[in-house]
Design a protein around this motif. Structure first.
Motif, PDB file in Angstrom:
ATOM      1  N   ARG A 153       0.843  -1.205   0.000  1.00 26.67           N
ATOM      2  CA  ARG A 153       0.000   0.000   0.000  1.00 26.67           C
ATOM      3  C   ARG A 153       0.879   1.257   0.000  1.00 26.67           C
ATOM      4  O   ARG A 153       2.084   1.186   0.208  1.00 26.67           O
ATOM      5  N   ARG A 154       0.264   2.391  -0.235  1.00 25.76           N
ATOM      6  CA  ARG A 154       0.981   3.667  -0.199  1.00 25.76           C
ATOM      7  C   ARG A 154       1.635   3.825   1.172  1.00 25.76           C
ATOM      8  O   ARG A 154       0.974   3.662   2.196  1.00 25.76           O
ATOM      9  N   PRO A 155       2.945   4.115   1.225  1.00 26.52           N
ATOM     10  CA  PRO A 155       3.633   4.226   2.520  1.00 26.52           C
ATOM     11  C   PRO A 155       2.917   5.163   3.477  1.00 26.52           C
ATOM     12  O   PRO A 155       2.513   6.264   3.116  1.00 26.52           O
ATOM     13  N   SER A 156       2.737   4.709   4.705  1.00 24.12           N
ATOM     14  CA  SER A 156       1.993   5.444   5.725  1.00 24.12           C
ATOM     15  C   SER A 156       2.925   5.875   6.852  1.00 24.12           C
ATOM     16  O   SER A 156       3.952   5.245   7.111  1.00 24.12           O
ATOM     17  N   GLY A 157       2.543   6.936   7.542  1.00 25.40           N
ATOM     18  CA  GLY A 157       3.322   7.398   8.688  1.00 25.40           C
ATOM     19  C   GLY A 157       2.797   6.885  10.007  1.00 25.40           C
ATOM     20  O   GLY A 157       3.144   7.424  11.066  1.00 25.40           O
ATOM     21  N   ASP A 158       1.994   5.825   9.982  1.00 23.55           N
ATOM     22  CA  ASP A 158       1.392   5.280  11.205  1.00 23.55           C
ATOM     23  C   ASP A 158       2.367   4.312  11.878  1.00 23.55           C
ATOM     24  O   ASP A 158       2.381   3.118  11.598  1.00 23.55           O
ATOM     25  N   VAL A 159       3.180   4.840  12.773  1.00 21.44           N
ATOM     26  CA  VAL A 159       4.184   4.034  13.472  1.00 21.44           C
ATOM     27  C   VAL A 159       3.516   2.991  14.368  1.00 21.44           C
ATOM     28  O   VAL A 159       3.965   1.842  14.450  1.00 21.44           O
ATOM     29  N   ASP A 160       2.438   3.380  15.045  1.00 21.98           N
ATOM     30  CA  ASP A 160       1.757   2.451  15.948  1.00 21.98           C
ATOM     31  C   ASP A 160       1.219   1.232  15.201  1.00 21.98           C
ATOM     32  O   ASP A 160       1.281   0.107  15.696  1.00 21.98           O
ATOM     33  N   GLU A 170       8.479  -4.748  -2.358  1.00 18.21           N
ATOM     34  CA  GLU A 170       7.178  -5.238  -1.896  1.00 18.21           C
ATOM     35  C   GLU A 170       6.363  -4.152  -1.201  1.00 18.21           C
ATOM     36  O   GLU A 170       5.136  -4.268  -1.076  1.00 18.21           O
ATOM     37  N   GLY A 171       7.039  -3.105  -0.767  1.00 16.05           N
ATOM     38  CA  GLY A 171       6.339  -2.045  -0.040  1.00 16.05           C
ATOM     39  C   GLY A 171       5.958  -2.469   1.361  1.00 16.05           C
ATOM     40  O   GLY A 171       4.828  -2.223   1.814  1.00 16.05           O
ATOM     41  N   LYS A 172       6.902  -3.103   2.092  1.00 15.21           N
ATOM     42  CA  LYS A 172       6.636  -3.524   3.459  1.00 15.21           C
ATOM     43  C   LYS A 172       6.351  -2.311   4.347  1.00 15.21           C
ATOM     44  O   LYS A 172       7.081  -1.315   4.332  1.00 15.21           O
ATOM     45  N   ALA A 173       5.287  -2.407   5.135  1.00 14.04           N
ATOM     46  CA  ALA A 173       4.880  -1.303   6.015  1.00 14.04           C
ATOM     47  C   ALA A 173       5.652  -1.387   7.328  1.00 14.04           C
ATOM     48  O   ALA A 173       5.097  -1.717   8.377  1.00 14.04           O
TER      49      ALA A 173
END
Length: 343
Positions: free
Chosen positions: A171-178, A251-254
């Motif tokens: 998915r589109r890289p997110s800034g959700d660290v939690d 792969e776009g690992k979150a």
């Protein structure tokens, strides 16, 4: 543990209904060679931590070895889901089985589908045999009844963690660290550290206080272990780690690393991350651009700090843990080796 696993597989091959079984067990043996053995070692440390009698050593080792078969199951299926080419510097199971298929005269057009199907069977077989090895370890019925709920929890948690990983990857890289930390708690921290320690302690009849101390040590250390692994997946030397340096980015690992970068990035840096991360055709030059952003945003440094904080938390948990002195010494050393790896 190596001797137990060899003997178990030897017996399976001798008792096989036909000569085809080594087609899978050869790959299984390869996967059991060269791993860190961290889960089975932690299981043994948990057994020592609870202060067991020496007469139960063989049983504890057999039970601990069953975790290695479960790990093979998890790795094989993980590589199928990620379509990974390598594992520990060698072809992944589905790639090795595809090559074996064509080497034996199978049509090349069927090789990929065959490799995937055979790898699923191999993972399933490792799971079934893990269960069998645990149930034949020699545990008394009452003790086995104490261990099995922890094993079931471990298995369910890692499946949940894999699902979280699957749902967030690409998915589109997110800034959700939690959210990224939630993934690694279930995919790695509980499965790799907490539960193996608890299973080992339960093998020795450990008290609830001992099991709680296993959690207090294992969860933060497990998170630190995965955070280090995420750094290695982007900045590590594949010749040292055995892990390709482009896979996680393609792969776009979150990961927490990526979330930290997105959170701190300016517009230009964000454009680089959103354009390149998750691109299956990512080149080495483009990966270098991503690494530059990960450094410039302070994401790499932030993850290093998170590793230090969690290792320190795990070590503090040992100060008051009701473990044997020898086990505490072993766990302190493991906390260092599991988190201080070359990047």
């Amino acid at each position: 543990m190596d001797a137990v696993l060899r003997g178990f597989l030897d017996a399976k091959e001798r008792g096989a209904p036909g000569g085809e079984l080594p087609y899978l067990t050869t790959t299984l043996r390869d996967l059991l060679t060269g791993g860190k053995r961290i889960r089975s070692i932690l299981c043994a440390y948990g057994w020592y931590a609870a202060g067991p009698g020496r007469e139960a050593l063989e049983t504890a080792i057999r039970a601990a070895a069953s975790l290695e078969l479960f790990q093979v199951f998890a790795l094989v299926h993980d590589d199928v889901m990620d379509d990974s080419d390598t594992r520990r510097g060698q072809p992944s199971a589905h790639r090795a089985l595809a090559a074996a298929y064509t080497d034996s005269g199978g049509p090349g057009a069927r090789a990929e589908a065959h490799g995937m199907g055979a790898a699923v069977l191999l993972g399933d077989l490792a799971l079934v045999w893990s269960d069998e090895l645990l149930h034949t370890a020699g545990l008394e019925p009452g003790r086995l009844a104490e261990v099995l709920p922890l094993v079931s929890e471990m298995r369910s948690e890692v499946m949940y963690g894999q699902l979280l990983d699957l749902c967030t990857t690409g998915r589109r890289p997110s800034g959700d660290v939690d959210a990224a930390l939630h993934v690694i708690r279930y995919k790695t921290a509980k499965y790799t550290m907490e539960r193996p320690l608890q299973i080992g302690a339960a093998l020795a009849g450990g008290s609830p206080e001992v099991l709680d101390a296993c959690s207090a040590f294992g969860i933060p250390l497990g998170e630190a272990f995965q955070l280090r692994d995420d750094l290695l997946g982007v900045f590590g030397d594949p010749g040292t780690t055995g892990k390709p340096a482009l896979d996680d980015l393609r792969e776009g690992k979150a990961t927490v690393l990526m979330a930290q970068a997105v959170r701190a990035a300016d517009q230009d840096q964000l454009e680089v991350l959103h354009t390149l991360v998750g691109d299956p055709g990512l080149t080495k030059r483009q990966a270098k651009e991503v690494r530059r952003v990960l450094k410039e945003t302070g994401a790499r440094e932030a993850v290093e700090e998170m590793i230090e904080e969690r290792r320190a938390q795990a070590l503090r948990a040992l100060d008051d843990a009701p473990f044997t002195r020898q086990a505490i010494a072993c766990l302190r050393e493991l906390a260092r080796t599991a988190t201080v790896r070359q990047v």
